[in-house]
Every structure is written in structure tokens, then in C-alpha cells.
Design a protein around this motif. Structure first.
Motif, PDB file in Angstrom:
ATOM      1  N   HIS A 283      46.029  24.576  81.593  1.00 27.97           N
ATOM      2  CA  HIS A 283      44.904  23.977  81.332  1.00 27.97           C
ATOM      3  C   HIS A 283      44.486  23.133  80.169  1.00 27.97           C
ATOM      4  CE1 HIS A 283      40.835  22.628  82.596  1.00 27.97           C
ATOM      5  NE2 HIS A 283      40.206  23.569  81.686  1.00 27.97           N
ATOM      6  N   GLN A 284      44.661  24.089  79.008  1.00 25.01           N
ATOM      7  CA  GLN A 284      44.313  23.394  77.536  1.00 25.01           C
ATOM      8  C   GLN A 284      45.589  22.247  77.197  1.00 25.01           C
ATOM      9  OE1 GLN A 284      43.031  27.033  74.812  1.00 25.01           O
ATOM     10  NE2 GLN A 284      44.284  27.696  76.442  1.00 25.01           N
ATOM     11  N   LEU A 285      46.651  22.565  77.698  1.00 28.32           N
ATOM     12  CA  LEU A 285      47.604  21.489  77.240  1.00 28.32           C
ATOM     13  C   LEU A 285      47.441  20.429  77.925  1.00 28.32           C
ATOM     14  CD1 LEU A 285      50.957  23.753  77.466  1.00 28.32           C
ATOM     15  CD2 LEU A 285      50.063  22.387  75.138  1.00 28.32           C
ATOM     16  N   ASN A 286      47.075  20.228  79.410  1.00 28.00           N
ATOM     17  CA  ASN A 286      46.666  19.221  80.164  1.00 28.00           C
ATOM     18  C   ASN A 286      45.443  18.322  79.542  1.00 28.00           C
ATOM     19  OD1 ASN A 286      48.962  19.223  82.121  1.00 28.00           O
ATOM     20  ND2 ASN A 286      47.443  20.342  83.523  1.00 28.00           N
ATOM     21  N   VAL A 287      44.473  19.037  79.342  1.00 21.69           N
ATOM     22  CA  VAL A 287      43.235  18.449  78.830  1.00 21.69           C
ATOM     23  C   VAL A 287      43.320  18.079  77.295  1.00 21.69           C
ATOM     24  CG1 VAL A 287      40.797  18.814  78.261  1.00 21.69           C
ATOM     25  CG2 VAL A 287      41.751  19.762  80.362  1.00 21.69           C
ATOM     26  N   ASN A 288      43.880  18.903  76.355  1.00 23.02           N
ATOM     27  CA  ASN A 288      43.900  18.682  75.013  1.00 23.02           C
ATOM     28  C   ASN A 288      45.035  17.856  74.570  1.00 23.02           C
ATOM     29  OD1 ASN A 288      41.577  20.291  74.989  1.00 23.02           O
ATOM     30  ND2 ASN A 288      42.787  21.998  74.239  1.00 23.02           N
ATOM     31  N   THR A 289      46.240  17.726  75.318  1.00 23.17           N
ATOM     32  CA  THR A 289      47.421  17.139  74.761  1.00 23.17           C
ATOM     33  C   THR A 289      48.044  16.150  75.538  1.00 23.17           C
ATOM     34  OG1 THR A 289      48.005  19.207  74.159  1.00 23.17           O
ATOM     35  CG2 THR A 289      49.662  17.588  73.727  1.00 23.17           C
ATOM     36  N   VAL A 290      48.230  16.477  77.095  1.00 22.05           N
ATOM     37  CA  VAL A 290      49.029  15.511  77.899  1.00 22.05           C
ATOM     38  C   VAL A 290      47.809  14.384  78.485  1.00 22.05           C
ATOM     39  CG1 VAL A 290      50.221  15.347  80.097  1.00 22.05           C
ATOM     40  CG2 VAL A 290      50.495  17.250  78.518  1.00 22.05           C
ATOM     41  N   ALA A 291      46.633  14.719  78.650  1.00 20.86           N
ATOM     42  CA  ALA A 291      45.843  13.721  79.188  1.00 20.86           C
ATOM     43  C   ALA A 291      45.350  12.615  77.794  1.00 20.86           C
ATOM     44  CB  ALA A 291      44.508  14.472  79.652  1.00 20.86           C
ATOM     45  N   PRO A 292      45.318  13.067  76.759  1.00 24.59           N
ATOM     46  CA  PRO A 292      45.141  12.032  75.883  1.00 24.59           C
ATOM     47  C   PRO A 292      46.381  11.005  75.476  1.00 24.59           C
ATOM     48  CG  PRO A 292      44.444  14.081  74.903  1.00 24.59           C
ATOM     49  CD  PRO A 292      44.970  14.427  76.221  1.00 24.59           C
ATOM     50  N   ALA A 293      47.746  11.813  75.758  1.00 23.30           N
ATOM     51  CA  ALA A 293      48.846  10.934  75.839  1.00 23.30           C
ATOM     52  C   ALA A 293      48.806   9.951  76.853  1.00 23.30           C
ATOM     53  CB  ALA A 293      50.081  11.717  75.719  1.00 23.30           C
ATOM     54  N   GLU A 294      48.554  10.224  77.956  1.00 25.96           N
ATOM     55  CA  GLU A 294      48.529   9.274  79.172  1.00 25.96           C
ATOM     56  C   GLU A 294      47.359   8.444  79.234  1.00 25.96           C
ATOM     57  OE1 GLU A 294      49.806   8.217  83.232  1.00 25.96           O
ATOM     58  OE2 GLU A 294      50.425   8.641  81.178  1.00 25.96           O
ATOM     59  N   LEU A 295      46.250   8.916  78.712  1.00 26.54           N
ATOM     60  CA  LEU A 295      45.096   7.633  78.550  1.00 26.54           C
ATOM     61  C   LEU A 295      45.628   6.734  77.502  1.00 26.54           C
ATOM     62  CD1 LEU A 295      41.714   9.807  78.353  1.00 26.54           C
ATOM     63  CD2 LEU A 295      42.323   8.011  79.868  1.00 26.54           C
ATOM     64  N   THR A 296      46.139   7.121  76.258  1.00 28.25           N
ATOM     65  CA  THR A 296      46.732   6.388  75.321  1.00 28.25           C
ATOM     66  C   THR A 296      47.710   5.336  75.817  1.00 28.25           C
ATOM     67  OG1 THR A 296      46.167   7.993  73.576  1.00 28.25           O
ATOM     68  CG2 THR A 296      47.602   5.989  73.099  1.00 28.25           C
ATOM     69  N   ARG A 297      48.732   5.827  76.511  1.00 28.80           N
ATOM     70  CA  ARG A 297      49.608   4.906  77.218  1.00 28.80           C
ATOM     71  C   ARG A 297      49.144   4.156  78.126  1.00 28.80           C
ATOM     72  NH1 ARG A 297      52.743   4.526  81.840  1.00 28.80           N
ATOM     73  NH2 ARG A 297      51.592   5.936  83.013  1.00 28.80           N
ATOM     74  N   LEU A 298      47.965   4.400  79.041  1.00 30.50           N
ATOM     75  CA  LEU A 298      47.668   3.395  80.006  1.00 30.50           C
ATOM     76  C   LEU A 298      46.789   2.313  79.347  1.00 30.50           C
ATOM     77  CD1 LEU A 298      46.431   5.939  82.552  1.00 30.50           C
ATOM     78  CD2 LEU A 298      48.295   4.262  82.746  1.00 30.50           C
ATOM     79  N   LEU A 299      46.125   2.634  77.973  1.00 28.47           N
ATOM     80  CA  LEU A 299      45.184   1.865  77.343  1.00 28.47           C
ATOM     81  C   LEU A 299      45.823   0.927  76.268  1.00 28.47           C
ATOM     82  CD1 LEU A 299      42.079   3.927  77.766  1.00 28.47           C
ATOM     83  CD2 LEU A 299      42.375   1.721  78.794  1.00 28.47           C
ATOM     84  N   LEU A 300      47.041   1.283  75.917  1.00 29.22           N
ATOM     85  CA  LEU A 300      47.748   0.379  74.693  1.00 29.22           C
ATOM     86  C   LEU A 300      47.693  -0.945  74.935  1.00 29.22           C
ATOM     87  CD1 LEU A 300      50.725   2.608  73.530  1.00 29.22           C
ATOM     88  CD2 LEU A 300      48.999   1.665  72.247  1.00 29.22           C
ATOM     89  N   PRO A 301      47.934  -1.472  76.032  1.00 27.00           N
ATOM     90  CA  PRO A 301      47.889  -2.893  76.084  1.00 27.00           C
ATOM     91  C   PRO A 301      46.560  -3.421  75.572  1.00 27.00           C
ATOM     92  CG  PRO A 301      48.942  -2.009  78.038  1.00 27.00           C
ATOM     93  CD  PRO A 301      48.325  -0.876  77.169  1.00 27.00           C
ATOM     94  N   SER A 302      45.394  -2.854  75.934  1.00 24.85           N
ATOM     95  CA  SER A 302      44.218  -3.285  75.806  1.00 24.85           C
ATOM     96  C   SER A 302      43.859  -3.282  74.262  1.00 24.85           C
ATOM     97  CB  SER A 302      43.012  -2.670  76.381  1.00 24.85           C
ATOM     98  OG  SER A 302      43.127  -2.944  77.939  1.00 24.85           O
ATOM     99  N   LEU A 303      44.529  -2.247  73.630  1.00 28.02           N
ATOM    100  CA  LEU A 303      44.440  -1.915  72.198  1.00 28.02           C
ATOM    101  C   LEU A 303      45.231  -2.806  71.196  1.00 28.02           C
ATOM    102  CD1 LEU A 303      44.511   2.121  72.681  1.00 28.02           C
ATOM    103  CD2 LEU A 303      42.735   0.853  71.405  1.00 28.02           C
ATOM    104  N   ARG A 304      46.466  -3.252  71.881  1.00 28.35           N
ATOM    105  CA  ARG A 304      47.345  -4.122  71.135  1.00 28.35           C
ATOM    106  C   ARG A 304      46.838  -5.389  70.866  1.00 28.35           C
ATOM    107  NH1 ARG A 304      52.486  -1.642  74.284  1.00 28.35           N
ATOM    108  NH2 ARG A 304      53.207  -0.203  72.785  1.00 28.35           N
ATOM    109  N   LEU A 305      45.982  -5.667  71.943  1.00 25.78           N
ATOM    110  CA  LEU A 305      45.376  -7.132  72.015  1.00 25.78           C
ATOM    111  C   LEU A 305      44.585  -7.404  70.867  1.00 25.78           C
ATOM    112  CD1 LEU A 305      44.621  -7.770  75.880  1.00 25.78           C
ATOM    113  CD2 LEU A 305      46.192  -9.164  74.372  1.00 25.78           C
ATOM    114  N   VAL A 306      44.123  -6.490  70.618  1.00 25.08           N
ATOM    115  CA  VAL A 306      42.684  -6.833  69.326  1.00 25.08           C
ATOM    116  C   VAL A 306      43.031  -5.841  67.984  1.00 25.08           C
ATOM    117  CG1 VAL A 306      40.934  -7.566  70.758  1.00 25.08           C
ATOM    118  CG2 VAL A 306      41.366  -5.190  70.517  1.00 25.08           C
TER     119      VAL A 306
END
Length: 229
Positions: free
Chosen positions: A99-122
Motif C-alpha cells: 500500500h505504501q509503495l503503491n501510493v507513495n512511489t509507484v503512483a507518482p511514477a505512473e502519474l509522471t509518465r502519463l503527464l510528461l507529454p503535457s509537461l514537456r510542451l511548456v
């Protein structure tokens, strides 16, 4: 006006950061674990948009986001949500680790992966609110610290990978902060909770905003915040 996606905006440091950005007229996208929580956040932060996704189940975030609108351009992704379960290594079950690894580590990694295109644009900014436990693991903090050590590695690798894309990456390491999480920690430790002894969430929020407001010629890579009393 910047566009910011925040996790953990419902309480503590995340709520203060969201309030301050909203007061500046910034565009907020707030992650909520379910539709009920999303409605509560929209009521609290007028004009904010919400995205529903459960950090405890990061494997489903891509599917969930595929059915929702996301920002095309994103100036900052602020990872502030987190969970903690204290216990000795000998007494901590697999479920607590996962639970802690999912919420604290894996989910931030996945969120970042999914949103990197939007971040790179600006040439946006990814900021992780880590913990003092991301720098040192004490007795009974093993599973939580492991998740936060993982976030440190995630941030360091991401910074190296995205530098040429103009994406800045900051890790904030707060010491004990007067939030609902800290109250839970004290309960687990069997100690009396006195919020006056610890860092105000407003102080950590100031550190967060300082990092993302820094002019583009520089990058704050790490900030360590400790109680001043």
C-alpha cells in the motif's frame, strides 16, 4: 496563469498549496480518489477541475485517465499525497508494504509518465514532497522510508532524463509537519500530539512555491525543511 495538477489537495500541505495557487488565479487540476472526493474538492476550491484516480491502484491510472479530460499543457505536477504505516520489519505485513509503495512511489511514477507529454510542451516542473524519512530510515519506519527512498531515486533519475527537455524536478524533504498524517503517526507511536511543536504546513507550502516560482535560469533540486523550535 499557470496550470498545476496537485495530489493530496484535500488536507495538510497539499491543501495550503492549492489555496495559495487558487488565490493567485492559477488553474488547478486536483486528483481525487473517487467521484465523491472530487465533488468535495470542487466545492472547496471554486473553479478547480478534478481528475479521478486511485493512487492505491496505480496500474489502473492509465485506464482511468483515458476516460477523462486532462490538461494539454501542464506547468507543474505536484506530488503531495502520501500514506504512512509504522511498524517493525518483523511485524509489517506485505499488504502494508504494498500500500505504501503503491501510493507513495509507484503512483507518482505512473502519474509522471502519463503527464510528461503535457509537461514537456511548456518545460514544466515536477515536484515531489518527500519526507525526512526519504533521507534516513529509523526503527519502525522501514516500510514508509523504503517508499520515500524510492521517491528520491525516482526524482533523481527523472531530473537527469528530462533536463534536456527543460522539465525541472524538485524534491522537498519536510521534517515532522503539523498535518493529519502527523497526528496519525503520533497515534501509532503512542505519543501525545502537539501541533505547535512541528512545522506548519504553510511553511512547507512556501518552500514548494519558492521552487516552482524560481526563474527559468535556475533549478532548485532539493529543499530540506526542519522544525525551527
Amino acid at each position: 496563469m499557470g496550470v498545476h495538477l496537485i495530489t493530496g489537495a484535500g488536507s495538510g500541505i497539499g491543501a495550503v498549496v492549492a489555496e495559495r495557487l487558487a488565490a493567485r488565479g492559477e488553474e488547478l487540476w486536483l486528483l481525487a480518489r473517487d467521484a465523491r472526493r472530487a465533488a468535495e474538492l470542487r466545492e472547496r476550491f471554486a473553479g478547480a477541475r478534478t481528475v479521478v484516480g486511485d493512487l492505491a491502484d496505480p496500474a489502473k491510472l492509465s485506464w482511468a485517465f483515458g476516460h477523462q479530460t486532462l490538461p494539454v499543457e501542464l506547468d507543474s505536477l505536484l506530488h503531495i499525497a502520501g500514506v504512512v504505516e509504522l511498524g517493525t520489519i518483523g511485524d509489517t505485513p506485505v499488504k502494508a508494504w504494498q500500500h505504501q509503495l503503491n501510493v507513495n512511489t509507484v503512483a507518482p511514477a505512473e502519474l509522471t509518465r502519463l503527464l510528461l507529454p503535457s509537461l514537456r510542451l511548456v518545460r514544466g516542473h515536477v515536484l515531489f514532497v518527500n519526507s525526512g524519512a526519504g533521507l534516513r530510515a529509523d526503527a519502525t519506519w522501514g516500510s514508509y522510508a523504503a517508499s520515500k527512498f524510492g521517491v528520491r531515486a525516482l526524482a533523481d533519475a527523472l531530473r537527469a532524463e528530462e533536463h534536456d527537455n527543460g522539465v525541472r524536478v524538485t524534491t522537498v524533504y519536510p521534517g515532522r509537519t503539523a498535518t493529519p498524517m502527523q497526528q496519525k503517526v503520533h497515534q501509532q507511536e503512542g505519543k501525545e500530539y502537539d501541533p505547535a511543536r512541528w512545522i506548519a504546513p504553510e511553511s512547507v507550502a512556501t518552500a514548494v512555491l519558492t521552487a516552482i516560482d524560481l526563474p527559468r535560469d535556475a533549478e532548485i533540486t532539493e529543499i530540506t525543511v526542519r522544525p525551527g523550535q
